[in-house]
Design a protein around this motif. Sequence first.
Motif, short mmCIF file in Angstrom:
data_model
loop_
_atom_site.label_atom_id
_atom_site.label_comp_id
_atom_site.label_asym_id
_atom_site.label_seq_id
_atom_site.Cartn_x
_atom_site.Cartn_y
_atom_site.Cartn_z
N ALA A 1 0.83 -1.21 0.00
CA ALA A 1 0.00 0.00 0.00
C ALA A 1 0.86 1.26 0.00
O ALA A 1 0.56 2.23 -0.70
CB ALA A 1 -0.93 -0.02 1.21
N SER A 2 1.93 1.23 0.77
CA SER A 2 2.83 2.38 0.81
C SER A 2 3.53 2.58 -0.52
O SER A 2 3.71 3.73 -0.98
CB SER A 2 3.87 2.18 1.92
OG SER A 2 4.82 3.22 1.92
N ALA A 3 3.94 1.48 -1.18
CA ALA A 3 4.62 1.57 -2.47
C ALA A 3 3.69 2.14 -3.54
O ALA A 3 4.11 2.98 -4.36
CB ALA A 3 5.12 0.19 -2.89
N ILE A 4 2.42 1.71 -3.52
CA ILE A 4 1.46 2.22 -4.50
C ILE A 4 1.22 3.71 -4.28
O ILE A 4 1.20 4.50 -5.23
CB ILE A 4 0.15 1.43 -4.41
CG1 ILE A 4 0.37 -0.03 -4.87
CG2 ILE A 4 -0.94 2.08 -5.26
CD1 ILE A 4 -0.84 -0.92 -4.71
N ALA A 5 1.03 4.10 -3.04
CA ALA A 5 0.79 5.51 -2.74
C ALA A 5 1.99 6.37 -3.13
O ALA A 5 1.83 7.46 -3.69
CB ALA A 5 0.48 5.67 -1.25
N SER A 6 3.18 5.90 -2.84
CA SER A 6 4.39 6.64 -3.18
C SER A 6 4.53 6.79 -4.69
O SER A 6 4.92 7.85 -5.19
CB SER A 6 5.62 5.93 -2.61
OG SER A 6 6.81 6.52 -3.07
#
Length: 594
Positions: A421-426
Amino acid sequence: MDDTCANPLLLGWLKEWLDQARERGSKGVTVYKKAYESMKACPLVFQHPSEAQQLNGLGPKLCDRLTDRLKAYCEENGLPMPEHPQKAAANKRQSDGGDPDSQPAKKQRKAKPYVPSLRSGPYALLLGLATLDENASQGLTKAQLIEKAQPHCDNSFTVPPDASKFYTAWSSMKTLMQKELVYDHGRPLRKYALTEEGWEVAKRIMKTLPGSEQSTLTFRHRSTTIAMEQFSENGEDTNAGVRRRDHGLAAPDFLRDEACADDEDIQIHDQIQTQKPFDDSRIEPITLPANSFTVQLVLDTREVRSSKDRDYIANELSKKGITPEVRALELGDAMWVARCNDPSFLFQYGEECNEAMLDWIVERKRLDDLIGSIKDGRFHEQKFRLRRSGIKNVIYLIEEYAAVLQDMGNPSTIKYQEMVASAIASTQVVNGYFVKQTKNLDDTIRYLARMTSLLQKMYCFSPPTHTLRLIPSRQLSSAESYLTTLERLRAQNPSITYAVTFSTFSALTSKSDILSLRDVYLKMLMCTRGVTGDKALEIQKRWPTPREFIEAFEKLDPKDRDDLVFERTKTLVGRKKMGKVLSKKIADIWGVAG
């Protein structure tokens, strides 16, 4: 030059030739630099340049060149020319009453001068390159060189002589480069030029052409008829050449100058040839009419369903009316190119490729691969390269994977869910890339088919909604000039797609083809676990070169080196911040290197 140099005159001539090679961008820079450093470090005084062959980096040819220079120097200044050591030894034996004929000197076998066969590939290429100005630091592209060389060759440079063979007359370029008669330079458009040795051979060949004043070839001020070396059909030399050993050179006592020039460190910079600041206002893009090309989907060769079913993606796309082309891609997993209907359309502008890159690229990540790339740092490295590619529309396609989804139901794998989720948001917020999530491979194939149809409507249907213009490869000098040009042109006309040819884009985005010192430095930094692209850039801003980085550690006490990076970057925030643990890890590697 160093005041303690034992042979300052010879050292000065080597320095002069080194500077000339650097100005011309010649590969001789490496040879002259090695010879210069050997001569500079040598404590022995040489009475004749031939004695310097014992040094590393100086061979017989360079010694002969120094001897000629010394002879001219002696004539200009009215000085006696030093006697050759072998001749001096023979005279000494004769004066001592010995018989010089009793112990004849062993005759050295001379290397056979290289001259290619008449109207062969190497013969034509040398004559084609000889049309350039010898003193100008320029070159010819492959297309330009073939055009000039073809009239001098009996075989074609583009078509194999037989259906069962794959080589053409152009294959002999490899032979010329191995013999160091030709060198290539320039990216993204590779150009070819003659080395100093290549000019020697080319001049001798030109003297044998009809209308020349002499029909023999002269080497080293002696007229000699040269026997032609036989070449196999593929351009490879069939004669075993005599390998030249690396030796060295130097100068005599009475020729020592009163004072040597100031000492200066000679460094081979990232760009040897001095260039003027790049002026992107000279760029004149080529407009590609909407009806002059077709949109083609290109897939990377590694995009397969499994090792046993490698054609599944291409076959499924074909069923949907999209015929993809599979080839090795330097960057991304799928992209689209505009292929000209007339293969010679771009050739008339000096391009060697009839495909222009469209401003769309796909990076496909299966969920398990995404997690793995985040762990080992490939995820950030790939985004770093995508940012430097100049592509405006980057699509991150994340494909769900059943096995991973089942495992994510386990409470112990919650951290992986947060990681994804963090990678997608970033990727969306920080990088500004579009993220498309698909349920499986079939859903991915449907998306690629829809995207291909959409791009065909945008660029090819009448009236087109987007205009495509090509930036000429010959007007680009580096990846930096490419990005600068794109930024300026897009600011002027946001609705127009500016592109380069597929071959140029591959050269610009290659991992190793055109690496500058800065690129190598960044890759070295990123080899340390935890150093991302953003962190490597921050380190490079503070210490521009590896040498400066190492020297920064050398200036500190060993106990203070662990906190060097942390102290210099502690004002950074977010992903660029580097803690004490990472700072110590970097110091363990770069601090020891000092």
